[in-house]
Design a protein around this motif. Structure first.
Motif, PDB file in Angstrom:
ATOM      1  N   GLN A   2       0.854  -1.178   0.000  1.00  0.00           N
ATOM      2  CA  GLN A   2       0.000   0.000   0.000  1.00  0.00           C
ATOM      3  C   GLN A   2       0.899   1.241   0.000  1.00  0.00           C
ATOM      4  OE1 GLN A   2      -0.717  -2.495   2.604  1.00  0.00           O
ATOM      5  NE2 GLN A   2      -1.811  -3.419   0.893  1.00  0.00           N
ATOM      6  N   LEU A   3       0.530   2.233  -0.810  1.00  0.00           N
ATOM      7  CA  LEU A   3       1.340   3.433  -0.970  1.00  0.00           C
ATOM      8  C   LEU A   3       0.529   4.677  -0.638  1.00  0.00           C
ATOM      9  CD1 LEU A   3       2.951   2.509  -4.401  1.00  0.00           C
ATOM     10  CD2 LEU A   3       3.900   2.128  -2.127  1.00  0.00           C
ATOM     11  N   GLN A   4       1.166   5.617   0.060  1.00  0.00           N
ATOM     12  CA  GLN A   4       0.505   6.863   0.444  1.00  0.00           C
ATOM     13  C   GLN A   4       1.438   8.027   0.114  1.00  0.00           C
ATOM     14  OE1 GLN A   4      -2.628   7.146   1.981  1.00  0.00           O
ATOM     15  NE2 GLN A   4      -2.491   9.369   1.909  1.00  0.00           N
ATOM     16  N   ALA A   5       1.081   8.807  -0.897  1.00  0.00           N
ATOM     17  CA  ALA A   5       1.902   9.943  -1.310  1.00  0.00           C
ATOM     18  C   ALA A   5       1.493  11.208  -0.571  1.00  0.00           C
ATOM     19  CB  ALA A   5       1.784  10.149  -2.808  1.00  0.00           C
ATOM     20  N   GLY A  14      10.933  28.116  -9.691  1.00  0.00           N
ATOM     21  CA  GLY A  14      12.256  28.205  -9.110  1.00  0.00           C
ATOM     22  C   GLY A  14      12.356  27.635  -7.722  1.00  0.00           C
ATOM     23  N   GLY A  15      11.220  27.334  -7.134  1.00  0.00           N
ATOM     24  CA  GLY A  15      11.191  26.800  -5.782  1.00  0.00           C
ATOM     25  C   GLY A  15      11.408  25.308  -5.732  1.00  0.00           C
ATOM     26  N   SER A  16      11.278  24.774  -4.527  1.00  0.00           N
ATOM     27  CA  SER A  16      11.533  23.353  -4.290  1.00  0.00           C
ATOM     28  C   SER A  16      10.412  22.731  -3.476  1.00  0.00           C
ATOM     29  CB  SER A  16      12.854  23.176  -3.526  1.00  0.00           C
ATOM     30  OG  SER A  16      13.942  23.698  -4.254  1.00  0.00           O
ATOM     31  N   LEU A  17      10.254  21.444  -3.660  1.00  0.00           N
ATOM     32  CA  LEU A  17       9.323  20.636  -2.862  1.00  0.00           C
ATOM     33  C   LEU A  17       9.915  19.239  -2.718  1.00  0.00           C
ATOM     34  CD1 LEU A  17       5.678  21.268  -4.193  1.00  0.00           C
ATOM     35  CD2 LEU A  17       6.551  21.810  -1.908  1.00  0.00           C
ATOM     36  N   ARG A  18       9.565  18.574  -1.635  1.00  0.00           N
ATOM     37  CA  ARG A  18       9.932  17.176  -1.497  1.00  0.00           C
ATOM     38  C   ARG A  18       8.666  16.347  -1.304  1.00  0.00           C
ATOM     39  NH1 ARG A  18      13.586  13.962   2.990  1.00  0.00           N
ATOM     40  NH2 ARG A  18      11.720  14.316   4.268  1.00  0.00           N
ATOM     41  N   LEU A  19       8.481  15.411  -2.197  1.00  0.00           N
ATOM     42  CA  LEU A  19       7.367  14.481  -2.091  1.00  0.00           C
ATOM     43  C   LEU A  19       7.814  13.240  -1.337  1.00  0.00           C
ATOM     44  CD1 LEU A  19       5.884  14.653  -5.700  1.00  0.00           C
ATOM     45  CD2 LEU A  19       5.453  16.159  -3.745  1.00  0.00           C
ATOM     46  N   SER A  20       6.882  12.667  -0.595  1.00  0.00           N
ATOM     47  CA  SER A  20       7.141  11.425   0.122  1.00  0.00           C
ATOM     48  C   SER A  20       6.097  10.401  -0.264  1.00  0.00           C
ATOM     49  CB  SER A  20       7.103  11.649   1.632  1.00  0.00           C
ATOM     50  OG  SER A  20       8.092  12.572   2.053  1.00  0.00           O
ATOM     51  N   CYS A  21       6.482   9.150  -0.174  1.00  0.00           N
ATOM     52  CA  CYS A  21       5.560   8.054  -0.446  1.00  0.00           C
ATOM     53  C   CYS A  21       5.823   6.978   0.597  1.00  0.00           C
ATOM     54  CB  CYS A  21       5.768   7.518  -1.847  1.00  0.00           C
ATOM     55  SG  CYS A  21       4.740   6.095  -2.262  1.00  0.00           S
ATOM     56  N   ALA A  22       4.899   6.859   1.532  1.00  0.00           N
ATOM     57  CA  ALA A  22       5.030   5.859   2.590  1.00  0.00           C
ATOM     58  C   ALA A  22       4.471   4.538   2.102  1.00  0.00           C
ATOM     59  CB  ALA A  22       4.291   6.323   3.838  1.00  0.00           C
TER      60      ALA A  22
END
Length: 123
Positions: A2-5, A14-22
């Motif tokens: 099971q995946l949860q983003a 120009g900005g930044s983001l970090r995505l996670s997937c548990a």
């Protein structure tokens, strides 16, 4: 599996983001994982993928090379996508996915999918 983003949001160009997937599931360490995205009115496209063994080899779409980094923390069962120098054309719903064995760029090869997280990049 099971995946949860998570981690999407609104950011300026120009900005930044970090995505996670548990991820949950006893075979997490044996899977390859990837990120895909789908912009409004467009087909889902490959972004990045990583293979759990072979030193965690990675692959990227040409459009994100040098700007995005995919990584995984097997101990935490979590996949990441660090996105920098974001552009308005990066706006999309981002999905994480998992499959057995080696990483792939074709979404049809992935067996498990998260629900998606929206990234909006303003100009």
């Amino acid at each position: 599996v099971q995946l949860q983003a998570s981690g999407g949001g609104l950011v300026q160009a120009g900005g930044s983001l970090r995505l996670s997937c548990a991820a949950s599931g006893r075979f997490f360490s044996l899977t390859a994982m990837g990120w895909f995205r789908q912009a409004p009115g467009k087909e889902r496209e490959f972004v990045a993928a990583i293979t759990s063994w072979s030193g965690g080899s990675t692959d990227y779409a040409d459009s994100v090379k040098g700007r995005f980094i995919i990584s995984r923390d097997i101990a935490k069962n979590t996949l990441y996508l660090q996105m920098t120098s974001l552009k308005p054309e990066d706006t999309a719903v981002y999905y994480c996915a998992a499959k057995r064995l080696t990483a792939a760029t074709n979404d049809n090869e992935y067996n498990y999918w998260g629900q998606g997280t929206l990234v909006t990049v303003s100009s």
